[in-house]
Design a protein around this motif. Structure first.
Motif, PDB file in Angstrom:
ATOM      1  N   THR A   2       0.836  -1.197   0.000  1.00 48.48           N
ATOM      2  CA  THR A   2       0.000   0.000   0.000  1.00 48.48           C
ATOM      3  C   THR A   2       0.876   1.254   0.000  1.00 48.48           C
ATOM      4  O   THR A   2       1.891   1.310   0.696  1.00 48.48           O
ATOM      5  CB  THR A   2      -0.863  -0.002   1.278  1.00 48.48           C
ATOM      6  OG1 THR A   2      -1.534  -1.252   1.359  1.00 48.48           O
ATOM      7  CG2 THR A   2      -1.852   1.127   1.294  1.00 48.48           C
ATOM      8  N   THR A   3       0.458   2.235  -0.772  1.00 49.33           N
ATOM      9  CA  THR A   3       1.174   3.518  -0.746  1.00 49.33           C
ATOM     10  C   THR A   3       0.309   4.548  -0.030  1.00 49.33           C
ATOM     11  O   THR A   3      -0.892   4.663  -0.290  1.00 49.33           O
ATOM     12  CB  THR A   3       1.466   3.999  -2.188  1.00 49.33           C
ATOM     13  OG1 THR A   3       2.247   2.997  -2.835  1.00 49.33           O
ATOM     14  CG2 THR A   3       2.214   5.310  -2.193  1.00 49.33           C
ATOM     15  N   VAL A   4       0.940   5.259   0.874  1.00 49.55           N
ATOM     16  CA  VAL A   4       0.212   6.237   1.686  1.00 49.55           C
ATOM     17  C   VAL A   4       0.765   7.630   1.421  1.00 49.55           C
ATOM     18  O   VAL A   4       1.982   7.842   1.480  1.00 49.55           O
ATOM     19  CB  VAL A   4       0.366   5.920   3.194  1.00 49.55           C
ATOM     20  CG1 VAL A   4      -0.337   6.973   4.035  1.00 49.55           C
ATOM     21  CG2 VAL A   4      -0.179   4.543   3.501  1.00 49.55           C
ATOM     22  N   ASP A  29       7.172   3.707   0.019  1.00 52.35           N
ATOM     23  CA  ASP A  29       5.713   3.590   0.009  1.00 52.35           C
ATOM     24  C   ASP A  29       5.036   4.771   0.691  1.00 52.35           C
ATOM     25  O   ASP A  29       3.813   4.752   0.888  1.00 52.35           O
ATOM     26  CB  ASP A  29       5.298   2.292   0.718  1.00 52.35           C
ATOM     27  CG  ASP A  29       5.852   1.072   0.012  1.00 52.35           C
ATOM     28  OD1 ASP A  29       5.881   1.090  -1.239  1.00 52.35           O
ATOM     29  OD2 ASP A  29       6.283   0.130   0.698  1.00 52.35           O
ATOM     30  N   ASP A  62      -2.622   4.878  -2.478  1.00 52.93           N
ATOM     31  CA  ASP A  62      -3.836   4.097  -2.236  1.00 52.93           C
ATOM     32  C   ASP A  62      -4.636   4.737  -1.102  1.00 52.93           C
ATOM     33  O   ASP A  62      -5.848   4.760  -1.122  1.00 52.93           O
ATOM     34  CB  ASP A  62      -3.470   2.659  -1.826  1.00 52.93           C
ATOM     35  CG  ASP A  62      -2.577   1.996  -2.868  1.00 52.93           C
ATOM     36  OD1 ASP A  62      -3.046   1.827  -3.999  1.00 52.93           O
ATOM     37  OD2 ASP A  62      -1.408   1.690  -2.531  1.00 52.93           O
ATOM     38  N   ILE A  63      -3.895   5.210  -0.115  1.00 49.53           N
ATOM     39  CA  ILE A  63      -4.546   5.882   1.019  1.00 49.53           C
ATOM     40  C   ILE A  63      -4.078   7.334   1.036  1.00 49.53           C
ATOM     41  O   ILE A  63      -2.867   7.608   1.015  1.00 49.53           O
ATOM     42  CB  ILE A  63      -4.165   5.221   2.361  1.00 49.53           C
ATOM     43  CG1 ILE A  63      -4.559   3.739   2.365  1.00 49.53           C
ATOM     44  CG2 ILE A  63      -4.833   5.941   3.521  1.00 49.53           C
ATOM     45  CD1 ILE A  63      -4.131   2.992   3.627  1.00 49.53           C
ATOM     46  N   GLN A  88      -9.581   4.424  -4.009  1.00 45.80           N
ATOM     47  CA  GLN A  88      -8.723   5.088  -3.025  1.00 45.80           C
ATOM     48  C   GLN A  88      -9.514   5.336  -1.747  1.00 45.80           C
ATOM     49  O   GLN A  88     -10.745   5.427  -1.766  1.00 45.80           O
ATOM     50  CB  GLN A  88      -8.212   6.419  -3.578  1.00 45.80           C
ATOM     51  CG  GLN A  88      -7.181   6.240  -4.681  1.00 45.80           C
ATOM     52  CD  GLN A  88      -6.691   7.579  -5.217  1.00 45.80           C
ATOM     53  OE1 GLN A  88      -7.491   8.456  -5.529  1.00 45.80           O
ATOM     54  NE2 GLN A  88      -5.385   7.720  -5.334  1.00 45.80           N
ATOM     55  N   VAL A 143      -8.754  -1.235   6.339  1.00 40.88           N
ATOM     56  CA  VAL A 143      -7.567  -0.666   5.665  1.00 40.88           C
ATOM     57  C   VAL A 143      -6.974   0.440   6.542  1.00 40.88           C
ATOM     58  O   VAL A 143      -5.751   0.508   6.753  1.00 40.88           O
ATOM     59  CB  VAL A 143      -7.954  -0.124   4.270  1.00 40.88           C
ATOM     60  CG1 VAL A 143      -6.809   0.675   3.659  1.00 40.88           C
ATOM     61  CG2 VAL A 143      -8.357  -1.265   3.357  1.00 40.88           C
ATOM     62  N   LEU A 147      -3.242   0.754   8.694  1.00 44.04           N
ATOM     63  CA  LEU A 147      -2.309   1.882   8.636  1.00 44.04           C
ATOM     64  C   LEU A 147      -1.901   2.327  10.044  1.00 44.04           C
ATOM     65  O   LEU A 147      -0.731   2.616  10.302  1.00 44.04           O
ATOM     66  CB  LEU A 147      -2.976   3.048   7.882  1.00 44.04           C
ATOM     67  CG  LEU A 147      -2.244   4.381   7.882  1.00 44.04           C
ATOM     68  CD1 LEU A 147      -0.924   4.265   7.120  1.00 44.04           C
ATOM     69  CD2 LEU A 147      -3.108   5.477   7.241  1.00 44.04           C
TER      70      LEU A 147
END
Ligand SMILES: NC(=O)C1=CN([C@@H]2O[C@H](COP(=O)(O)OP(=O)(O)OC[C@H]3O[C@@H](n4cnc5c(N)ncnc54)[C@H](OP(=O)(O)O)[C@@H]3O)[C@@H](O)[C@H]2O)C=CC1
Ligand SMILES: O=C(O)[C@@H]1CCC=N1
Length: 545
Positions: A2-4, A29, A62-63, A88, A143, A147
């Protein structure tokens, strides 16, 4: 993976990023956005994360975690919205702002989760409370939880708890640092070396927290274990009670909760003001003082009662718009509200009652504004013509109390009482008498248990010297009430709304309430907090013709 993207990597945003890095996330990420270039460079140098602009960050993530100040959120969302796409998740870390604020400004169906975390995220000891917005489901919460879990504990709660959560755990670390500071000062007073004092205090606070967490014992029981008969601790506890520390904490947390609510109102109002001005997308700086030559200066004062009345043509946030060149030095306002009885039957229930507002001139003179509004409306409106604003001071204060007939709630009779407070202020007007439409809102606040009879404090005579003194004193709530207002023709006027506590005891540092703290009922999760709901008033001039 996941990319934040953390949009607005300031204090909390950077803390979250750093906490994730420490928890093993790859900097590849993680993305940060900031406003100032040098700030971005510093973050990149420290954490190795990418620093991008809003559009690029949104496209890569993604977040999308929004961590700007609440007053910057609308602007950010404007530039973010075109780049957000299905799949997203938007996570808001902003205090006060509801998920609806984001949903309104993002494409339809984008899920929004509201998260209130705290700074111990840096050392994996945060507590983060998550609430789903209307397009977010369990999967979105999962999700978001993934995080925040590496940063500490997580908890899911309904969104309506978030302002309270913010006041408790979001702001909470500050309260404990304040305690540490105070204990350090005390230790210095007793002659301990600072470094030793620091170690003693920090380990004691960590140990006490671990005891509470690991034994599960009630805090009262844990305290009693420390409190030997005729010993040292009970003497300290007696002093804490004498200084009403318990009550001060309740007030402090309540004030933080209220500020969260105001933030949401202010954010909406700021957007509305910008829309009407059609001007730049940021608030111009105001020095908080009345501008020289500005035809408009408004000073209203508010008396904070324990769940009592707000007087003056302002609301607790200082949201005021007067579209006439009007100069007031306060007005006499009378707000009529029902209060639930002190017997607890009306704990969370206040019957709708038509509130009334009367803005009077000099004693005995005809009212300036007088009206009643219908029952049941959420935001009842009351209109009336300002008929007279006489020059000079009208120092009249009195309080009346009316017992109203019992109101039935199911089969249970509810005794309500109406307190009416009269407060005289000086009135001065330098232009045509405007028609003012006043909007009365209500908010729930908490007052001390059993202080119904003290809701209306003996009012102080309005006397300029004392007020000037209060303005200089350490009265809370003063600085945040600085705003701009829109004048006819789109001009902006500086508006210094000075909300202070009129209680003369504030100057001498005496406590506001006369009642001693209830030491019997220690607050804890198994017990009710020693406060009960009561009514506060919210009064704002919203329009004039
Ligand atoms: N501090 C805390 O303990 C907690 C704060 N929060 C919430 O987090 C939010 C931020 O608070 P905090 O970190 O204290 O405040 P900061 O002012 O430290 O951080 C806000 C950051 O947002 C940046 N920013 C503003 N506008 C933009 C924009 N359009 N694009 C990119 N970056 C932008 C600012 O950049 P620049 O510095 O370059 O101007 C600043 O770094 C608030 O909503 C607060 O309620 C929530 C929980 C705890
Ligand atoms: O003081 C604030 O507004 C933010 C929110 C919670 C902690 N800090």
């Amino acid at each position: 993976m996941t990319t934040v993207a953390v949009l607005g990597a300031g204090k909390i945003g950077q803390t979250v990023l750093a906490g994730l890095c420490r928890a093993g996330w790859s900097p590849d990420d993680l993305i940060a956005t900031v406003r100032r270039r040098e700030h971005g460079e510093a973050i990149h140098a420290e954490l190795g994360v990418r620093v991008l602009d809003t559009a690029a960050a949104a496209q890569a993530a993604d977040i999308i975690a929004v961590a700007v100040k609440p007053q910057d959120a609308a602007t950010l969302l404007e530039s973010l919205s075109p780049h957000v796409k299905d799949g997203q998740l938007v996570v808001s870390l902003c205090a006060g702002l509801p998920t609806a604020f984001f949903e309104k400004r993002l494409p339809d169906s984008i899920p929004v989760v509201r998260a209130m975390t705290n700074t111990p995220a840096l050392v994996a000891e945060a507590i983060t409370v998550l609430s789903a917005g209307s397009h977010a489901g369990q999967r979105d919460l999962d999700v978001a939880e993934e995080l925040f879990r590496p940063l500490g504990k997580t908890l899911r709660l309904a969104e309506h708890h978030q302002d309270a959560v913010t006041a408790l755990s979001g702001s909470g670390p500050a309260y404990f640092y304040y305690l540490v500071e105070s204990m350090t000062d005390a230790a210095i007073l007793l002659g301990l070396p600072r470094a030793d004092a620091h170690e003693l205090i920090v380990q004691t606070i960590v140990g006490a927290a671990a005891m509470r967490r690991d034994t599960g014992d009630h805090p009262v029981s844990l305290r009693e274990t420390v409190t030997s008969p005729a010993g040292t601790t009970i003497n300290a506890v007696r002093e804490l009670e004498r200084h009403r520390v318990r009550s001060a904490i309740a007030d402090a947390v309540e004030a933080a909760r209220d500020r969260g609510r105001q933030i949401a109102e202010d954010a909406d109002l700021a957007v509305e003001n910008r829309r009407r001005r059609g001007g730049p997308d940021h608030e111009p700086a105001v020095d908080g003082q009345r501008h020289a030559g500005d035809p408009l200066g408004l000073r209203c004062r508010q008396k904070r009662h324990g769940g009592g009345h707000v007087l003056g043509l302002t609301d607790p946030t200082g949201r005021i718009q007067v579209l006439q060149p009007l100069q007031l030095r306060g007005l006499l306002g009378t707000v009529v509200r029902p209060h639930p009885s002190a017997d607890g039957a009306g704990r969370d229930h206040v019957e709708p009652h038509p509130p009334g507002l009367r803005v009077a001139g000099a004693p005995g003179a005809p009212p300036i504004l007088d009206g009643q509004v219908g029952a049941g409306a959420d935001q009842p409106r009351l209109g009336g013509r300002i008929r007279d604003l006489t020059h000079g001071a009208h120092p009249v204060d009195r309080r009346d109390r009316h017992h109203r007939p019992a109101i039935r709630r199911g089969q249970q009779p509810l005794q309500t009482r109406t307190d009416t407070t009269h407060r005289a202020h000086q009135g001065r007007i330098n232009d045509a008498l405007p028609l003012v439409v006043v909007q009365i809102g209500e908010r729930q606040s908490a007052g001390d248990t059993d202080v119904v009879d003290q809701h209306v404090q003996p009012p102080e005579r309005v006397d300029g010297r004392r007020h000037r003194g209060l303005d200089r004193g350490t009265v809370p709530d003063v600085t945040r009430h600085r705003q701009t207002v829109q004048l006819p023709g789109g001009a902006l006027g500086g508006l210094g709304v000075d909300i202070g506590d009129h209680d003369p005891r504030a100057l001498s540092g005496q406590p506001f309430r006369a009642r001693v703290t209830d030491a019997v009922g220690g607050a804890g999760e198994e017990r009710d907090l020693a406060v009960k709901p009561s009514h506060g008033d919210s009064l704002s001039v919203v329009e004039s013709r």
